[in-house]
Write a protein that holds these residues in place. Structure first.
Motif, short mmCIF file in Angstrom:
data_model
loop_
_atom_site.label_atom_id
_atom_site.label_comp_id
_atom_site.label_asym_id
_atom_site.label_seq_id
_atom_site.Cartn_x
_atom_site.Cartn_y
_atom_site.Cartn_z
N LYS A 145 6.87 26.42 -10.61
CA LYS A 145 7.71 26.13 -9.43
C LYS A 145 8.91 27.05 -9.32
O LYS A 145 10.05 26.60 -9.24
CB LYS A 145 8.17 24.67 -9.47
CG LYS A 145 6.99 23.71 -9.52
CD LYS A 145 7.40 22.33 -9.11
CE LYS A 145 6.17 21.44 -8.96
NZ LYS A 145 6.50 20.14 -8.38
N TYR A 189 14.32 20.20 -13.10
CA TYR A 189 14.12 20.53 -11.68
C TYR A 189 13.55 19.34 -10.89
O TYR A 189 13.97 19.06 -9.77
CB TYR A 189 13.21 21.75 -11.57
CG TYR A 189 13.06 22.31 -10.19
CD1 TYR A 189 14.17 22.73 -9.45
CD2 TYR A 189 11.80 22.44 -9.60
CE1 TYR A 189 14.03 23.26 -8.18
CE2 TYR A 189 11.65 22.98 -8.33
CZ TYR A 189 12.77 23.38 -7.62
OH TYR A 189 12.61 23.91 -6.37
N GLU A 190 12.60 18.63 -11.49
CA GLU A 190 11.97 17.50 -10.80
C GLU A 190 12.99 16.42 -10.45
O GLU A 190 12.93 15.83 -9.38
CB GLU A 190 10.85 16.90 -11.67
CG GLU A 190 9.69 17.85 -11.94
CD GLU A 190 8.98 18.29 -10.66
OE1 GLU A 190 9.00 17.54 -9.67
OE2 GLU A 190 8.43 19.41 -10.66
N LEU A 248 15.01 17.57 -7.48
CA LEU A 248 14.20 17.43 -6.25
C LEU A 248 14.21 16.00 -5.76
O LEU A 248 14.34 15.73 -4.57
CB LEU A 248 12.75 17.86 -6.51
CG LEU A 248 12.48 19.34 -6.73
CD1 LEU A 248 10.98 19.57 -6.91
CD2 LEU A 248 13.00 20.17 -5.56
N GLY A 269 15.92 15.16 -2.39
CA GLY A 269 14.82 14.92 -1.46
C GLY A 269 14.92 13.60 -0.73
O GLY A 269 14.13 13.31 0.17
N LYS A 325 14.12 17.12 2.30
CA LYS A 325 12.72 16.84 1.96
C LYS A 325 11.78 17.78 2.70
O LYS A 325 10.87 18.37 2.12
CB LYS A 325 12.40 15.38 2.31
CG LYS A 325 11.03 14.90 1.89
CD LYS A 325 10.96 13.39 2.14
CE LYS A 325 9.55 12.85 2.27
NZ LYS A 325 8.66 13.14 1.18
N ILE A 364 12.10 21.29 1.34
CA ILE A 364 11.39 21.43 0.06
C ILE A 364 9.89 21.57 0.28
O ILE A 364 9.21 22.33 -0.41
CB ILE A 364 11.69 20.21 -0.85
CG1 ILE A 364 13.16 20.22 -1.29
CG2 ILE A 364 10.77 20.21 -2.07
CD1 ILE A 364 13.60 18.95 -1.99
N PRO A 420 8.98 25.76 -0.66
CA PRO A 420 9.08 25.11 -1.97
C PRO A 420 9.58 26.01 -3.08
O PRO A 420 9.61 27.24 -2.95
CB PRO A 420 7.63 24.69 -2.25
CG PRO A 420 6.81 25.67 -1.50
CD PRO A 420 7.60 26.09 -0.29
N ARG A 442 15.17 27.65 -6.40
CA ARG A 442 16.01 27.26 -7.53
C ARG A 442 17.33 28.02 -7.51
O ARG A 442 17.44 29.03 -6.82
CB ARG A 442 15.32 27.56 -8.87
CG ARG A 442 14.17 26.66 -9.22
CD ARG A 442 13.44 27.22 -10.41
NE ARG A 442 12.30 26.43 -10.82
CZ ARG A 442 12.30 25.61 -11.87
NH1 ARG A 442 13.37 25.46 -12.62
NH2 ARG A 442 11.21 24.95 -12.19
N TRP A 499 22.33 22.55 -4.61
CA TRP A 499 20.87 22.68 -4.51
C TRP A 499 20.41 22.33 -3.10
O TRP A 499 19.62 23.06 -2.50
CB TRP A 499 20.19 21.77 -5.54
CG TRP A 499 20.52 22.13 -6.95
CD1 TRP A 499 21.66 21.82 -7.63
CD2 TRP A 499 19.71 22.90 -7.85
NE1 TRP A 499 21.61 22.34 -8.90
CE2 TRP A 499 20.42 23.00 -9.06
CE3 TRP A 499 18.45 23.50 -7.76
CZ2 TRP A 499 19.93 23.68 -10.18
CZ3 TRP A 499 17.95 24.18 -8.86
CH2 TRP A 499 18.69 24.26 -10.06
N PHE A 559 18.34 24.79 -0.52
CA PHE A 559 17.05 24.49 0.12
C PHE A 559 17.17 24.62 1.64
O PHE A 559 16.35 25.27 2.29
CB PHE A 559 16.60 23.05 -0.20
CG PHE A 559 16.23 22.83 -1.64
CD1 PHE A 559 15.29 23.64 -2.27
CD2 PHE A 559 16.81 21.80 -2.36
CE1 PHE A 559 14.94 23.43 -3.58
CE2 PHE A 559 16.46 21.58 -3.69
CZ PHE A 559 15.54 22.40 -4.30
#
Length: 268
Positions: free
Chosen positions: A8, A75-76, A79, A83, A89, A92, A96, A99, A256, A260
């Motif tokens: 990712k 990272y997850e 998100l 998100g 959302k 992302i 996608p 970072r 972040w 995005f």
DNA sequence: TCTCAGGGGCGAT
DNA sequence: ATCGCCCCTGAG
């Protein structure tokens, strides 16, 4: 080259997008990039979930890679937190694997001083030119390249020499800020604004991209545009009012979230 | 050929 | 808090 698991990671956007001006795409077919910093060059290739890398002149400097690419970041979880906002959302989903990097302080500062009222292609050209005129040579696989000038070189350089790289009125900011960077440490956002050519916006860029601040926002024209357009904020808010709103609405990860949104909104 | 905005900030009011 | 100006480039 060294092999690192890095799933990712949108290398096109993370290396050539809005947050770093160090990278050159050498070979698109191999996802092969070179990054030119002040004291080193980094070579990377991406294939599937892996990044293959080497550092120069000091080889195999994993400590640097680990910090620069924020390899230990969850990272997850980020998100998940950002998100929860419906526009983030969507961002992302559509763009996608964006970072944030953690780049060296002096480099980010000097690069973003060049970015003021400037276009990304021009910024890149100036930075490459500046590197050819004032940066050290590095040899990678038999080819010659140039690093971004060291801070002490810019501090001592003639304005007219800096101007050769087409940075225009930013040349005097570069020289003065380089001197300031040599004289003291700048570790907080408010201190950063003492640097010549660094105001609110660029201080936030440095705070995020060099200091690793997860909850800041550089309110540039694009950010302002989507805050007004998507979130119905008033166009007349001050810089600080925009910044405060953003810091309170993305679960502590505004840096972040707006990264995005920025990369998504820009190409939408 | 000309105008103008482009990931702002400075210095004067 | 606001405003003219800063240097250069590419788009129209």
């Amino acid at each position: 080259m060294n092999k690192q698991y890095l799933p990712k990671f949108n290398h096109r956007i993370n290396l050539l997008g809005g947050q770093s001006f160090s990278w050159v795409l050498i070979n698109p077919k191999e996802n092969h990039y070179l990054g030119f910093l002040q004291d080193r060059a980094i070579e990377v290739k991406f294939n599937k979930d892996y990044m293959y890398w080497q550092s120069y002149p000091q080889k195999d400097d994993f400590d640097f890679i680990k910090e620069y690419f924020r390899l230990e970041e969850d990272y997850e979880r980020i998100l998940e937190l950002v998100g929860q906002d419906k526009f983030v959302k969507k961002a992302i989903e559509e763009v996608p694997n964006v970072r944030l990097l953690k780049q060296p302080m002096d480099l980010v500062t000097l690069n973003f001083i060049i970015s003021s009222v400037n276009s990304i292609p021009s910024i890149r050209k100036s930075i490459r030119a500046l590197s050819r005129y004032l940066g050290e040579k590095v040899k990678i696989r038999g080819e010659k390249y140039y690093l971004f000038p060291r801070t002490e070189v810019l501090a001592d350089a003639d304005i007219s020499d800096i101007m050769k790289s087409k940075v225009g009125f930013r040349a005097k900011y570069l020289k003065k800020s380089a001197k300031q960077l040599l004289e003291s440490n700048f570790t907080e956002r408010d201190e950063l604004k003492q640097l010549c050519g660094v105001g609110d916006k660029i201080a936030d860029c440095i705070s995020i991209f060099a200091l690793g601040d997860d909850n800041a926002t550089p309110v540039d024209r694009w950010v302002k545009r989507f805050l007004v357009d998507l979130y119905d904020l008033s166009e007349d808010l001050t810089y600080n009012e925009f910044a405060v709103w953003v810091s309170e609405n993305f679960n502590g990860y505004a840096s972040w979230a707006t990264q995005f949104l920025f990369e998504w909104y820009r190409v939408r």
